[in-house]
Design an enzyme around this catalytic site. Structure first.
Site, PDB file in Angstrom:
ATOM      1  N   GLY A  14       2.270   2.372  10.907  1.00 43.61           N
ATOM      2  CA  GLY A  14       3.273   3.316  10.895  1.00 43.61           C
ATOM      3  C   GLY A  14       4.134   3.827  12.162  1.00 43.61           C
ATOM      4  O   GLY A  14       4.693   4.999  12.060  1.00 43.61           O
ATOM      5  N   SER A  16       3.235  -2.080  10.429  1.00 41.77           N
ATOM      6  CA  SER A  16       4.830  -2.059  10.786  1.00 41.77           C
ATOM      7  C   SER A  16       5.499  -3.330  10.423  1.00 41.77           C
ATOM      8  O   SER A  16       6.108  -3.923  11.096  1.00 41.77           O
ATOM      9  CB  SER A  16       5.016  -1.659  12.257  1.00 41.77           C
ATOM     10  OG  SER A  16       4.686  -0.292  12.689  1.00 41.77           O
ATOM     11  N   ASN A  71       0.782  -1.207   0.000  1.00 43.58           N
ATOM     12  CA  ASN A  71       0.146  -0.017   0.070  1.00 43.58           C
ATOM     13  C   ASN A  71       0.855   1.250  -0.002  1.00 43.58           C
ATOM     14  O   ASN A  71       1.373   1.505   0.763  1.00 43.58           O
ATOM     15  CB  ASN A  71      -1.074  -0.118   1.353  1.00 43.58           C
ATOM     16  CG  ASN A  71      -1.903   1.244   1.309  1.00 43.58           C
ATOM     17  OD1 ASN A  71      -1.662   2.007   0.569  1.00 43.58           O
ATOM     18  ND2 ASN A  71      -2.350   1.388   2.460  1.00 43.58           N
ATOM     19  N   GLU A 126      -7.025   5.041   7.506  1.00 41.54           N
ATOM     20  CA  GLU A 126      -6.751   6.514   7.147  1.00 41.54           C
ATOM     21  C   GLU A 126      -7.915   7.047   6.518  1.00 41.54           C
ATOM     22  O   GLU A 126      -8.320   8.206   6.799  1.00 41.54           O
ATOM     23  CB  GLU A 126      -5.451   6.514   6.427  1.00 41.54           C
ATOM     24  CG  GLU A 126      -4.336   6.451   7.124  1.00 41.54           C
ATOM     25  CD  GLU A 126      -2.819   5.978   6.506  1.00 41.54           C
ATOM     26  OE1 GLU A 126      -3.122   5.835   5.171  1.00 41.54           O
ATOM     27  OE2 GLU A 126      -2.120   5.355   7.144  1.00 41.54           O
ATOM     28  N   GLU A 177      -5.468  -4.447  10.508  1.00 41.04           N
ATOM     29  CA  GLU A 177      -4.613  -3.665  10.748  1.00 41.04           C
ATOM     30  C   GLU A 177      -4.800  -2.810  11.917  1.00 41.04           C
ATOM     31  O   GLU A 177      -5.735  -1.992  11.959  1.00 41.04           O
ATOM     32  CB  GLU A 177      -4.513  -2.702   9.452  1.00 41.04           C
ATOM     33  CG  GLU A 177      -4.006  -3.012   8.153  1.00 41.04           C
ATOM     34  CD  GLU A 177      -3.541  -2.323   7.333  1.00 41.04           C
ATOM     35  OE1 GLU A 177      -2.387  -2.424   6.969  1.00 41.04           O
ATOM     36  OE2 GLU A 177      -4.207  -1.087   6.824  1.00 41.04           O
ATOM     37  N   HIS A 235      -9.538   1.659   4.579  1.00 37.69           N
ATOM     38  CA  HIS A 235      -8.171   1.562   5.466  1.00 37.69           C
ATOM     39  C   HIS A 235      -8.325   2.444   6.620  1.00 37.69           C
ATOM     40  O   HIS A 235      -9.242   3.666   6.424  1.00 37.69           O
ATOM     41  CB  HIS A 235      -7.099   2.275   4.519  1.00 37.69           C
ATOM     42  CG  HIS A 235      -5.786   2.200   5.065  1.00 37.69           C
ATOM     43  ND1 HIS A 235      -5.424   3.072   5.879  1.00 37.69           N
ATOM     44  CD2 HIS A 235      -5.101   1.344   4.968  1.00 37.69           C
ATOM     45  CE1 HIS A 235      -4.110   2.798   6.436  1.00 37.69           C
ATOM     46  NE2 HIS A 235      -3.731   1.979   5.790  1.00 37.69           N
ATOM     47  N   LYS A 260       0.070   4.274  -0.323  1.00 34.39           N
ATOM     48  CA  LYS A 260      -0.505   5.446   0.274  1.00 34.39           C
ATOM     49  C   LYS A 260      -0.292   6.478  -0.679  1.00 34.39           C
ATOM     50  O   LYS A 260      -0.247   6.377  -1.863  1.00 34.39           O
ATOM     51  CB  LYS A 260      -0.181   5.806   1.571  1.00 34.39           C
ATOM     52  CG  LYS A 260      -0.211   4.564   2.412  1.00 34.39           C
ATOM     53  CD  LYS A 260       0.011   4.791   3.974  1.00 34.39           C
ATOM     54  CE  LYS A 260      -0.325   3.527   4.716  1.00 34.39           C
ATOM     55  NZ  LYS A 260      -0.050   3.612   6.224  1.00 34.39           N
TER      56      LYS A 260
HETATM   57  P1  PGA Z   1       3.059   0.474   7.781  1.00 32.94           P
HETATM   58  O1  PGA Z   1       1.504   0.835   7.228  1.00 32.94           O
HETATM   59  O2  PGA Z   1       3.252  -0.703   7.281  1.00 32.94           O
HETATM   60  O3  PGA Z   1       3.505   1.714   7.346  1.00 32.94           O
HETATM   61  O4  PGA Z   1       2.705   0.340   8.991  1.00 32.94           O
HETATM   62  C1  PGA Z   1       0.341  -0.409   6.891  1.00 32.94           C
HETATM   63  C2  PGA Z   1      -0.867  -0.009   6.170  1.00 32.94           C
HETATM   64  O5  PGA Z   1      -1.244   1.311   6.628  1.00 32.94           O
HETATM   65  O6  PGA Z   1      -1.318  -0.710   5.282  1.00 32.94           O
END
Ligand code: PGA
Length: 263
Positions: A181, A221, A13, A107, A175, A105, A15
């Site tokens: 992140g 992560s 992903n 976000e 997630e 997601h 983003k």
């Molecule tokens: P990350 O993000 O691997 O940077 O923690 C995962 C995601 O948001 O899909």
């Protein structure tokens, strides 16, 4: 269908990162890196989820060079066409050979107020256009403290699966919001527990066949150093990778986790 019948899915992903020129260079380099490492096509499915503006360029490259990566989008409109400024129809995505779309997601839930109803409508839109929805669920740190790890993701998934056709081809991504992140991944045991609970929801809503066939991913992560420990868990069928999917060597090493499962 046994546990091992599910093809692992390693999904990147991106983003809001990489423009279309950077995207082309990145996908080429990822392809060469995996080829050099004698990555076995088919043993693991690799998918990239670039921003909308990159999709045509990446699709053209994948097509021309016969690159064995699946392509996905990061969002989809609930509508097919019409006066919805700024939105992107599933019809357009499927024309661009997007096989997957990330839906709900955290976000988008947080910054775009996507409710379970919106996530359900987007899931139906994806399925209608022959695109596999990657349905994201997960609890915040506060939810974790108040309700434990599974309650919120289980409720989020149940709300989306209600009323779906039992034959629907979906992917689920667990997630935990606190792990995204943050550098603080869930433990493999936590991921396993919640992924197993989510598989239970699939069984309840769509039946045992769907539960056996559907891939449940862990995200938050994930990196080369911890992927193998997640993939050893029986109910974790892959990973949704954010930050580490933007670094060619790191993402290639994640896709090649089978080479370091013993680590
Ligand atoms: P990350 O993000 O691997 O940077 O923690 C995962 C995601 O948001 O899909």
């Amino acid at each position: 269908m046994g546990v091992n019948a599910r093809t692992p899915l390693i999904a990147g992903n991106w983003k809001m990162n990489l423009d279309h020129l950077q995207a082309v260079a990145f996908v080429q380099k990822l392809h060469w890196t995996l080829k050099d490492a004698k990555f076995e096509e088919g043993s693991v499915e690799v998918a990239v989820f670039p921003p909308f503006t990159d999709i045509r360029s990446v699709q053209t490259l994948i097509d021309a060079d016969k690159i064995p990566f699946a392509l996905g989008a990061q969002d989809i409109s609930t509508h097919d066409s019409g006066a919805y400024t700024g939105e992107v129809s599933g019809a357009f995505l499927s024309k661009l050979q997007c096989g997957y779309v990330i839906i709900g997601h955290s976000e988008r839930r947080e910054y775009h107020n996507e409710t379970d109803e919106v996530v359900a409508a987007k899931t139906r839109a994806a399925l209608k256009h022959g695109i596999v929805p990657v349905i994201c669920v997960g609890e915040t740190a506060e939810d974790l403290e108040k309700h434990g790890a599974s309650a919120v993701p289980v409720a989020q998934l149940a709300a989306v699966l209600d009323g779906l056709d039992k034959k629907s081809d979906i992917v689920v991504a667990y997630e935990p919001v606190w792990a995204i992140g943050s550098g603080q991944a869930a433990t493999p045991q936590q991921a396993q527990d919640v992924c197993a609970a989510l598989r239970g929801v699939i069984a309840e809503k769509l039946g045992a066949d769907a539960a056996a066939r559907t891939r449940v991913l862990y995200g938050g992560s994930v990196k080369a150093a911890n992927i193998a420990s997640f993939m050893r868990e029986p109910d974790v069928d892959g990973a949704l990778v954010g930050g580490a999917s933007l670094v060619v060597d790191e993402f290639a090493a994640i896709a090649r986790y089978q080479k370091h499962v013993g680590v």
